[in-house]
Design a protein around this motif. Structure first.
Motif, mmCIF file in Angstrom:
data_model
loop_
_atom_site.group_PDB
_atom_site.id
_atom_site.type_symbol
_atom_site.label_atom_id
_atom_site.label_comp_id
_atom_site.label_asym_id
_atom_site.label_seq_id
_atom_site.Cartn_x
_atom_site.Cartn_y
_atom_site.Cartn_z
ATOM 1 N N LEU A 118 0.835 -1.199 0.000
ATOM 2 C CA LEU A 118 0.000 0.000 0.000
ATOM 3 C C LEU A 118 0.871 1.250 0.000
ATOM 4 C CD1 LEU A 118 -2.747 1.383 0.183
ATOM 5 C CD2 LEU A 118 -2.675 1.080 2.663
ATOM 6 N N GLY A 119 1.966 1.227 0.738
ATOM 7 C CA GLY A 119 2.889 2.354 0.739
ATOM 8 C C GLY A 119 3.435 2.649 -0.641
ATOM 9 N N ARG A 120 3.773 1.596 -1.382
ATOM 10 C CA ARG A 120 4.242 1.782 -2.761
ATOM 11 C C ARG A 120 3.132 2.347 -3.635
ATOM 12 N NH1 ARG A 120 7.055 -3.074 -1.343
ATOM 13 N NH2 ARG A 120 5.330 -4.378 -2.084
ATOM 14 N N GLU A 121 1.907 1.857 -3.421
ATOM 15 C CA GLU A 121 0.754 2.351 -4.177
ATOM 16 C C GLU A 121 0.526 3.838 -3.917
ATOM 17 O OE1 GLU A 121 -2.560 2.475 -6.591
ATOM 18 O OE2 GLU A 121 -1.233 0.744 -6.358
ATOM 19 N N LEU A 122 0.823 4.281 -2.692
ATOM 20 C CA LEU A 122 0.628 5.683 -2.314
ATOM 21 C C LEU A 122 1.795 6.577 -2.721
ATOM 22 C CD1 LEU A 122 -0.827 5.016 1.247
ATOM 23 C CD2 LEU A 122 -2.059 6.163 -0.612
ATOM 24 N N GLY A 123 2.861 5.991 -3.240
ATOM 25 C CA GLY A 123 3.977 6.772 -3.728
ATOM 26 C C GLY A 123 5.033 7.118 -2.693
ATOM 27 N N LEU A 124 5.055 6.389 -1.566
ATOM 28 C CA LEU A 124 6.100 6.630 -0.578
ATOM 29 C C LEU A 124 7.445 6.161 -1.124
ATOM 30 C CD1 LEU A 124 4.294 5.506 2.706
ATOM 31 C CD2 LEU A 124 5.032 7.821 2.132
ATOM 32 N N PRO A 125 8.540 6.784 -0.705
ATOM 33 C CA PRO A 125 9.864 6.387 -1.193
ATOM 34 C C PRO A 125 10.148 4.919 -0.887
ATOM 35 C CG PRO A 125 9.992 8.466 0.001
ATOM 36 C CD PRO A 125 8.607 7.938 0.212
ATOM 37 N N ALA A 126 10.833 4.247 -1.818
ATOM 38 C CA ALA A 126 11.091 2.810 -1.666
ATOM 39 C C ALA A 126 11.888 2.499 -0.410
ATOM 40 C CB ALA A 126 11.835 2.294 -2.904
ATOM 41 N N ASP A 127 12.862 3.359 -0.068
ATOM 42 C CA ASP A 127 13.676 3.071 1.109
ATOM 43 C C ASP A 127 12.885 3.243 2.398
ATOM 44 O OD1 ASP A 127 13.508 5.811 0.754
ATOM 45 O OD2 ASP A 127 15.541 6.224 1.448
#
Length: 518
Positions: free
Chosen positions: A379-388
């Motif tokens: 979900l974090g990736r879906e929301l555009g949070l930085p990968a690290d």
């Protein structure tokens, strides 16, 4: 989530794995303990299919767990796994007895019956496949209408089916990785037998949860304690997308973060996402309160209490709020309703801001309470949070304060540890090992050792390095670095960090040790 699977939990240690496999197949599911499941609750939940989990009880024992008898009259597809198969057989007119040949571990399954949808694309009559068994009792007579699909040495009814009623049972555990066909078998059940489309995705969850938050919050204000960890970061990003400036995040900087993390939190959420963020540098306050302490439990309690005080003060300063956002995850929810025990204080205090709801008189917003940890990252990736940030290793609430055991905390030893830890993680990333490791960190030991640096005598700290592999943090093995890597890290730390002249590597597994040193 109009398509959903209900998992009735009979107490297996791997029931959560069933849910993970079903969700990996793109179908939403929930785990409900058997003693809270009734025909009415099943109708209310509205599943398209039901899975009965394994469990430690014996069907032959008086008062052992059962599924609601009315479940078998509801017209729903049912898959019984291990104990789930046994109680289904017992309740439908079959027979289960203690086995004289127990099966624990790997076993070979002989597919012997007519074509079965469970094994479609996996195995045909005469094929032999590996599965994982863990049972003492066994089915000795199957109910009317069932046929044998597969057998094993210790289980003459290792897989059975009543295709007309869409009832299926397996004695083995398809949810564990030791059953290579298991993932496909569970996928066959939810797709080919139940008929689910498999369209539950993080994109769909994101849209659904945003709508739920808007409906719950309305025009109210929400405050979120932001730590920089994965859970709170994803909560903050999701809530901001849902309610915008109705959200205020409070980042209490204890001074115990890793190198660059405080700056990253402020940069990502204030600058990139334009979230209303209160950054309270309380490092001086925390150091003052911990200056003379070495006992780890006292440190944890003081850090927790001080955090609550500072958070509450900052919340009042921004005018308060109607709702408190927390990063409660699905494993927390499962444990809190477990029939084998009550809520876990340790898990709750780790994931949530303990004590705040009662003191601050706010309602809770918990948008992640239906997700597992890996789904939160997705979900974090879906929301555009930085990968690290999304892929960051777990980090304890007290931070570096519990990685300096047996000595008072000072800015000096925190800086020494922060630099050593940064070098260690930098080398792990350069070697491409970060995602293979569950958690890695440095510990500054309460030991000074004699060394020779140049032509001079040194008397500085010893540093320990820790890295473990794990799936859930409950058990862990040390990561088997090659010695060239350890040597390279040690050389950099000794050369670049003033105050350390000796480096060791911790090869203790959990148990008997813990992942953290304190």
């Amino acid at each position: 989530m109009s398509e959903r699977i209900l998992i009735v939990d009979f107490g297996s240690q791997v029931t959560q794995l069933i849910a993970r496999r079903v969700r990996e197949a793109g179908v939403y599911c929930e785990i409900h303990p058997f003693n809270r499941v009734s025909v009415d609750s099943i109708r209310e939940f509205g599943p398209k299919g039901v899975i009965l989990s394994g469990g430690p009880a014996s069907v032959a024992d008086f008062g052992s767990p059962r599924a609601p008898q009315g479940l078998f009259e509801m017209g729903l597809p049912i898959l019984g796994i291990c104990y789930g198969q046994q109680t289904m057989c017992e309740q439908l007119g079959g027979k289960v007895e203690p086995g004289d040949h127990r099966e624990f571990g790997r076993a070979m399954l002989q597919v012997s019956g007519e074509p079965c949808a469970l094994f479609d694309g996996i195995a045909a009559k005469g094929d032999e496949v590996q599965v994982w068994m863990s049972h003492g009792d066994r089915v000795t007579a199957i109910p009317p209408g069932f046929k044998v699909v597969a057998t094993s040495e210790g289980a003459p009814f290792a897989a059975i089916a009543n295709a007309d009623k869409r009832f299926y049972g397996v004695q083995f555990h398809p949810e564990v990785v030791h059953t290579p066909i298991g993932k496909q078998l569970l996928s066959n059940f939810v797709h080919k037998i139940v008929g689910c489309a498999g369209d539950w995705t993080m994109k769909a969850f994101r849209a659904q949860e945003i709508a739920k938050v808007r409906a719950q919050v309305g025009s109210g204000r929400v405050i979120c304690g932001l730590s920089g960890g994965v859970d709170s970061s994803v909560v903050a990003a999701l809530l901001h997308e849902a309610i915008g400036d109705q959200l205020t995040c409070v980042f209490v900087d204890t001074g115990f973060m890793r190198a660059g993390e405080s700056e990253q939190v402020v940069s990502v959420f204030r600058d990139r996402f334009n979230i209303k963020l209160v950054h309270k540098d309380a490092s001086g306050l925390f150091l003052d309160k911990l200056a003379s302490l070495t006992d780890p439990e006292k440190k944890r309690k003081i850090i927790g209490a001080t955090f609550i005080d500072v958070f509450e003060e900052e919340a009042k300063a921004v005018g308060g709020a109607d709702f408190l956002a927390q990063g409660t995850l699905y494993p927390d929810v499962i444990e809190s309703v477990s029939f084998t025990g009550g809520p876990s204080v340790t898990i709750k205090s780790h994931h949530n801001v303990g004590g705040l709801p009662e003191r601050m008189n706010m309602k809770l917003v918990e948008p992640l309470r239906e997700l597992f940890k890996d789904e939160v990252r997705a979900l974090g990736r879906e929301l555009g949070l930085p990968a690290d940030m999304v892929g960051r290793h777990p980090f304890p609430g007290p931070g570096l304060a519990i990685r300096i055991p047996g000595q008072p905390l000072t800015r000096e030893n925190l800086d020494i540890l922060r630099k050593a830890d940064s070098i260690y993680l930098d080398e792990i990333r350069k070697a491409g090992l970060y995602d293979e490791i569950w958690q890695a960190f440095a510990v500054l030991l309460p030991v000074r050792t004699v060394g020779v640096m140049g032509d001079s005598r040194s008397y500085d700290y010893a540093c320990a390095l820790r890295a473990v592999t794990s799936t859930d943090g409950m058990t862990a093995d040390f990561y088997p670095f090659d010695m060239a890597f350890i040597g390279r890290v040690a050389n950099r730390i000794i050369n670049e960090v003033k105050g350390i002249n000796r480096v060791t590597y911790d090869i203790t597994s959990k148990p008997p040790g813990t992942i953290e040193w304190e």
